[in-house]
Design a protein around this motif. Structure first.
Motif, PDB file in Angstrom:
ATOM      1  N   ASP A  80       0.755  -1.255  -0.097  1.00 54.92           N
ATOM      2  CA  ASP A  80      -0.010   0.036  -0.010  1.00 54.92           C
ATOM      3  C   ASP A  80       0.897   1.321   0.052  1.00 54.92           C
ATOM      4  O   ASP A  80       0.392   2.199  -0.769  1.00 54.92           O
ATOM      5  CB  ASP A  80      -0.602   0.074   1.429  1.00 54.92           C
TER       6      ASP A  80
ATOM      7  N   ARG B 283     -16.219   5.375   3.228  1.00 52.58           N
ATOM      8  CA  ARG B 283     -16.004   4.015   3.264  1.00 52.58           C
ATOM      9  C   ARG B 283     -17.456   3.104   3.488  1.00 52.58           C
ATOM     10  O   ARG B 283     -18.138   3.232   4.456  1.00 52.58           O
ATOM     11  CB  ARG B 283     -15.024   3.591   4.476  1.00 52.58           C
TER      12      ARG B 283
ATOM     13  N   THR C 204     -15.541  -3.086   4.379  1.00 51.87           N
ATOM     14  CA  THR C 204     -14.226  -3.330   4.582  1.00 51.87           C
ATOM     15  C   THR C 204     -13.982  -4.921   5.099  1.00 51.87           C
ATOM     16  O   THR C 204     -14.989  -5.477   5.254  1.00 51.87           O
ATOM     17  CB  THR C 204     -13.488  -2.547   5.570  1.00 51.87           C
ATOM     18  N   GLY C 205     -12.858  -5.220   5.298  1.00 49.66           N
ATOM     19  CA  GLY C 205     -12.680  -6.529   5.555  1.00 49.66           C
ATOM     20  C   GLY C 205     -12.384  -7.740   4.632  1.00 49.66           C
ATOM     21  O   GLY C 205     -12.308  -8.766   4.841  1.00 49.66           O
TER      22      GLY C 205
ATOM     23  N   ASP D 160     -13.377 -10.707  -4.969  1.00 54.64           N
ATOM     24  CA  ASP D 160     -12.345 -10.931  -4.080  1.00 54.64           C
ATOM     25  C   ASP D 160     -11.549 -12.351  -4.489  1.00 54.64           C
ATOM     26  O   ASP D 160     -12.268 -13.425  -4.234  1.00 54.64           O
ATOM     27  CB  ASP D 160     -12.713 -11.061  -2.574  1.00 54.64           C
TER      28      ASP D 160
ATOM     29  N   TRP E 284     -22.499  -4.429  -4.680  1.00 53.59           N
ATOM     30  CA  TRP E 284     -22.640  -3.587  -3.472  1.00 53.59           C
ATOM     31  C   TRP E 284     -24.117  -3.177  -3.695  1.00 53.59           C
ATOM     32  O   TRP E 284     -24.454  -2.474  -4.844  1.00 53.59           O
ATOM     33  CB  TRP E 284     -21.895  -2.379  -3.612  1.00 53.59           C
TER      34      TRP E 284
ATOM     35  N   GLU F 283      -6.413   4.127   2.473  1.00 54.38           N
ATOM     36  CA  GLU F 283      -5.854   3.121   1.990  1.00 54.38           C
ATOM     37  C   GLU F 283      -5.391   3.299   0.508  1.00 54.38           C
ATOM     38  O   GLU F 283      -6.188   4.098  -0.202  1.00 54.38           O
ATOM     39  CB  GLU F 283      -6.571   1.931   1.940  1.00 54.38           C
TER      40      GLU F 283
ATOM     41  N   THR G  50      -9.829  -0.541  -2.768  1.00 52.21           N
ATOM     42  CA  THR G  50      -8.638  -0.721  -2.054  1.00 52.21           C
ATOM     43  C   THR G  50      -8.310  -2.466  -1.901  1.00 52.21           C
ATOM     44  O   THR G  50      -9.243  -2.841  -2.179  1.00 52.21           O
ATOM     45  CB  THR G  50      -8.193   0.126  -0.597  1.00 52.21           C
TER      46      THR G  50
ATOM     47  N   THR H 172      -8.417  -4.003   0.677  1.00 56.86           N
ATOM     48  CA  THR H 172      -9.503  -4.354   1.702  1.00 56.86           C
ATOM     49  C   THR H 172     -10.662  -3.919   1.983  1.00 56.86           C
ATOM     50  O   THR H 172     -11.436  -4.438   2.685  1.00 56.86           O
ATOM     51  CB  THR H 172      -9.011  -4.527   3.227  1.00 56.86           C
ATOM     52  N   SER H 173     -10.981  -2.669   1.266  1.00 57.06           N
ATOM     53  CA  SER H 173     -12.203  -1.824   1.468  1.00 57.06           C
ATOM     54  C   SER H 173     -12.689  -1.118   0.061  1.00 57.06           C
ATOM     55  O   SER H 173     -11.927  -1.336  -0.970  1.00 57.06           O
ATOM     56  CB  SER H 173     -12.098  -0.661   2.417  1.00 57.06           C
TER      57      SER H 173
ATOM     58  N   TYR I 247     -14.746   2.152  -1.164  1.00 56.91           N
ATOM     59  CA  TYR I 247     -14.884   3.345  -1.005  1.00 56.91           C
ATOM     60  C   TYR I 247     -15.949   4.262  -1.961  1.00 56.91           C
ATOM     61  O   TYR I 247     -16.024   3.542  -3.007  1.00 56.91           O
ATOM     62  CB  TYR I 247     -13.787   4.274  -0.837  1.00 56.91           C
TER      63      TYR I 247
END
Length: 986
Positions: free
Chosen positions: A677, A723, A726-727, A746, A755, A953, A972, A974-975, A977
């Motif tokens: 990152d 945001r 996340t996770g 993922d 989303w 991030e 990002t 992991t997240s 936005y």
């Protein structure tokens, strides 16, 4: 008494070695070595007879007996009429009162046109130990520069280790304008040392160099060195060397990561000429330029962050132009006939972490009446040969079985300078050096001190116990050996170094892990079948203390060190010392926690260090950590995560409770989709550096990180970054359906998400074991999925249909499809792979979009064990819109281009759009361009930077969505936005 004084001065490094003096004036006795004798190989050595066959036969014999080894060349003049091939792991070393010389006589056939090599370091001997694993299959082209031409040679490469040439001079006679002394495109632990090159009519002494060199002297020729990026992509370091009277330039190069320490350039047109359209990371210190008629340095790609140039403590005389910036033709002029350059810097410059930088040129120089003395060599010389004692003559066996501990300790107690012939010297206790002990071998893969697994004194748990230990304040030299703590010795430290500022460790290999050879020269496999552990489960990764631990006031010089043992908690650990230290060309790789760590350290400079993290062991490894330290310089640092990496990591360099840290030329990269990152994080100040490439960064004791960058005017009034979720493990592959609904992948968990703005959650729509990577939609709402699974797998389904329903698309021959929109990668690792003609196309179920694909995707081709087809490697695919340019970003070269898309889905008319590159790019209907490059940079259609969107991030994927297409989604690792814009996306 006079003799004792002279020896002491030489030992402390206060005397410069005589140029051209033989470094090994006596024959070194080694039963495993090959000696180029007249009796065995019919070598004449009179400068007239052709000795090519004799030299090649000796090198062949060394490779044939052990897979690697040493060939000793006695004093003489050896005429060469064809290319001599040095096989991997073979070291060619001269000896005698005068150095042996390889001579290319006047007008030698084959050296008049193109390139002709006298000596060629290869990647494998045909039919030899390394041939099968490196040569590949199928016919090979003729290798450039081979005399006579040969298609049976593979070049040295990232897997070529331990090869070297030492104490052999070169002379090129008249009428050989294509002649080059050595091709040296090698990797770790390869070097050239103590060589004079009288290039004469020739093209150059060296072509395509690698790793490290010391005490080289270049006379005449068009060039001293012509080179490009070394084969593994690491730096090249040149120490204590000189260039004189080159007709065109001393060094012509690009992307060499050139690190120059204590070198001299005189009587040349240019010292360093960087090729047009290429970047470079150049670091030079304690260098002298004299009588240089043109610019001392010509710099290219001056507006690109990949160009990183820093020089310090440069003495100049009769150098009217210190530097030329090629594209702008700006000249950095001399302040006088003689002057001292305190510092010169060009590139992306930041005053502190968390502060935006800019590309700039800084020149700090003062005129002087006289130049100061040049100073001492960076690398000390060995004491005189008449003080050397052979370890085997003192009773050590080196047979890999006998316990040689007592013999080694007795030798150290009774002798000061100990030569170690090739062998595997098993020891069962710490080898403790006296303050003046010198240990030197000549091949660290063949000359080892080994702990056998389960050595009782090294079993734990317990306090650290060293294999090799130097005393506090010692004046020790240790060179040319390997140290192997094996895998079941939990208390082991490879070397516990407490010697003083004048001590030296050079050409030392900490064995274990990648590149470790068995006794027959074959590579030891460091992995089980899943790359999750050693083949022997008892040999625990991260189960030992550091390999090289410098502590308790330790210091000195450390050159050409390779430390990749996965068993050690770190490759290099420096702690609790203010004694000055210098590291030159150290490769620390493949550890579980840390590659390099500094704690409570002052007054150190680490030049050309390289870290690398492997997929299996290093997913959570922190490459460089600096804590509670000050007055540290890190120059020409390369931090790399291998192409098959899948675990993202937050930073390459972590700083805590430290200040007066100077970074010069930082190059952090990964051709995987799981890079860092940030390049640098100061955890004490909570400041980050997102730029992967920069020339200069200081970490002062007091500074304030920048709060917020100017927002672009394209955002909606009052818009705030939000945001949403996340996770995740590592998301990318974003695409929106015809209604603007966002979908993404993922890949690690094989999940496709959408989303849901209504429920404000990321909903799994598919988690079939089909390795989804990238997504795209057709007009009817069918989701196209590019898959990593199998060969050429692309499937589609309609969101909302049952989980077991999917249509697998077949590749069709490429053709013009004017009524369809192609889906193309928005980013590439290199612009050379920007889509041209692709022989295949995958057409969507409704016939409105298609995905061009190459042979590599359809056939499932592997690159270093992973698939790198552009539609897999990209962070997402973008839909080409008729009448609009298509943007694609080059991650490696830090550039973004625009071009036109044809009916076949190829990109033509590629033009540079911005001197920044990143992981993803998209555009709005106003022609503004949004680039994920550390933050989200927003450009106008004309390429003007309008502002940036700061994200907590690192953004790696950007796409417009929402029903009005005014929501910019930012992914990002992991997240997820989003931010509202005032202009809808395309």
């Amino acid at each position: 008494m006079k003799k004792a004084v002279i020896l002491g001065v030489a030992l402390l490094g206060f005397a410069l070695p005589l140029r051209g003096a033989s470094y090994y004036p006596l024959r070194l006795d080694d039963p495993k070595a090959i000696y180029l004798t007249k009796e065995q190989f019919h070598a004449i050595g009179d400068g007239k007879a052709d000795d090519s066959a004799a030299i090649q036969a000796a090198i062949d014999k060394a490779e044939g007996e052990h897979g690697e080894g040493i060939v000793f060349i006695p004093e003489g003049r050896y005429r060469i009429t064809r290319t001599i091939y040095v096989w991997p792991g073979v070291r060619v070393i001269g000896y005698g009162a005068n150095r042996p010389v390889f001579v290319l006589a006047d007008n030698t056939p084959g050296y008049q046109q193109g390139i002709g090599y006298m000596v060629f370091f290869t990647g494998g001997r045909p039919g030899g130990t390394h041939w099968r694993e490196r040569a590949g299959s199928g016919p090979r082209p003729v290798m450039e520069g081979t005399v006579p031409p040969s298609n049976n040679i593979i070049d040295a490469n990232p897997g070529t280790f331990y090869s070297a040439m030492n104490n052999v001079d070169f002379e090129i006679g008249n009428g050989n304008p294509a002649a080059v002394g050595i091709r040296f495109h090698v990797a770790q632990h390869c070097f050239l040392t103590h060589i004079d090159f009288h290039i004469g009519s020739g093209l150059a002494a060296l072509k395509d160099i690698g790793n490290e060199a010391e005490d080289l002297h270049f006379y005449g020729g068009d060039y001293g060195i012509i080179t490009q990026k070394p084969s593994p992509g690491w730096q090249f370091t040149l120490l204590d060397s000189t260039f004189e009277d080159q007709r065109k330039a001393a060094i012509r190069e690009h992307e060499a990561g050139l690190t120059l320490i204590h070198d001299t350039f005189r009587n040349v047109t240019e010292a360093i000429s960087i090729d047009p359209d290429y970047a470079e990371e150049l670091w030079a210190k304690d260098v002298r330029f004299e009588n240089i008629s043109g610019p001392a340095i010509t710099i290219s790609k001056v507006n690109n962050p990949r160009t990183e140039i820093n020089l310090e403590k440069i003495a100049c005389r009769k150098v009217p132009v210190f530097a030329l910036l090629r594209e702008t033709q700006k000249k950095v002029a001399a302040p006088g006939e003689s002057y001292m350059v305190k510092s010169f810097s060009h590139g992306l410059t930041m005053s502190a972490p968390g502060v935006d930088g800019k590309i700039q040129t800084n020149f700090d120089a003062d005129a002087v009446k006289e130049l100061p003395p040049f100073g001492y060599n960076a690398v000390r010389s060995l004491p005189p040969a008449n003080t050397w004692t052979n370890l085997k003559s003192l009773g050590a066996k080196g047979d890999g079985v006998t316990d040689d501990t007592a013999a080694v300790q007795r030798a150290i107690a009774e002798h000061r300078v100990i030569y170690i012939p090739m062998g595997r010297y098993v020891v069962s206790d710490t080898i403790r050096l006296r303050p003046d002990t010198v240990l030197f071998g000549l091949h660290p893969s063949m000359t080892q001190f080994d702990l056998l697994d389960c050595t009782p004194a090294f079993q734990g748990p317990g306090t650290p116990k060293a294999l090799l230990e130097t005393p506090q304040g010692g004046h020790n030299i240790v060179t040319g050996i390997g140290l192997y703590t094996n895998g079941i010795n939990s208390r082991a430290v490879g070397a516990l170094w407490m010697a003083g500022a004048d001590s030296l460790m050079d050409d030392v290999r900490f064995l274990g892990g990648h590149g470790t050879n068995a006794a027959d020269g074959t590579r030891i496999n460091p992995y089980n079948n899943t790359h999750t552990a050693d083949p022997d489960i008892r040999r625990r990764w991260d189960g030992q203390y550091p390999s090289l631990w410098i502590t308790n006031g330790g210091g000195g010089t450390f050159a050409d060190i390779w430390t990749p043992s996965t068993f050690a908690q770190a490759g290099l650990y420096i702690s609790n010392t203010t004694t000055p230290g210098h590291v030159y060309e150290l490769s620390s790789e493949h550890h579980v926690r840390n590659e390099v760590k500094l704690d409570r350290v002052e007054n150190w400079e680490l030049d050309a260090i390289q870290t690398e993290e492997e997929r299996g062991e290093s997913g959570f490894a922190l490459p460089l950590e600096i804590s509670r330290s000050k007055n540290i310089t890190i120059a020409n640092y390369h931090g790399y995560r291998v192409v098959s990496s899948y675990q993202p990591f937050p930073y390459a360099i972590k700083i805590s409770e430290s200040h007066d840290i100077r970074f010069r030329n930082v190059h952090v990269d990964s051709d995987s989709k799981a890079g860092f990152d940030n390049s640098v994080v100061d955890s004490t100040k909570h400041a980050e550096v997102r730029a992967y490439e920069f020339a200069s960064l200081n970490v002062p004791e007091q500074y304030t990180p920048q709060k917020q960058s100017p927002l672009p005017p394209t955002l909606a009034s009052g818009a705030q970054l939000e945001r949403l979720a996340t996770g995740f493990f590592n998301i990318s592959g974003a695409a929106v359906d015809p209604d603007g609904q966002l979908y993404f992948v993922d890949a690690h968990w094989q999940r496709i998400y959408k989303w849901s703005p209504e429920t404000r959650e990321a909903v799994v729509v598919r988690d079939n074991p089909l390795d989804p990577v990238n997504l795209g939609f057709d007009k009817a709402g069918d989701l196209l999925v590019v898959s990593y699974a199998g060969k050429g797998t692309v499937y589609s389904f309609r969101p909302g249909t049952p989980m077991d329903q999917a249509t697998f698309l077949k590749p069709e021959p490429a053709t013009a499809r004017p009524s369809m929109a192609p889906l193309l990668p928005v980013d590439v690792w290199s612009a050379r792979s920007v889509p041209g003609d692709r022989p295949y196309q995958y057409v969507s179920p409704d016939g409105t979009v298609f995905i061009p694909a190459g042979e590599d995707f359809v056939q499932g081709q592997l690159y270093y064990g992973t698939k790198m087809a552009d539609i897999l490697r990209a962070f997402s695919l973008g839909k080409a819109v008729p009448g609009n340019p298509f943007y694609v970003s080059d991650e490696s070269d830090e550039k973004t281009y625009k071009g036109n898309v044809t009916d076949k889905g190829t990109i033509t008319g590629l033009q540079l759009f911005a001197e920044r590159g990143g992981e993803s790019v998209t555009q709005d209907r106003g022609g503004n361009v949004y680039l994920a490059a550390g933050q989200v940079l927003v450009y106008s259609a004309k390429g003007e930077l309008l502002g940036q969107i700061d994200v907590p991030e690192r953004p790696i994927d950007v796409v417009f969505g929402g029903r009005d297409r005014k929501t910019l989604y930012i992914l990002t690792h992991t997240s997820l936005y989003s931010v509202k814009t005032g202009v809808p996306g395309l």
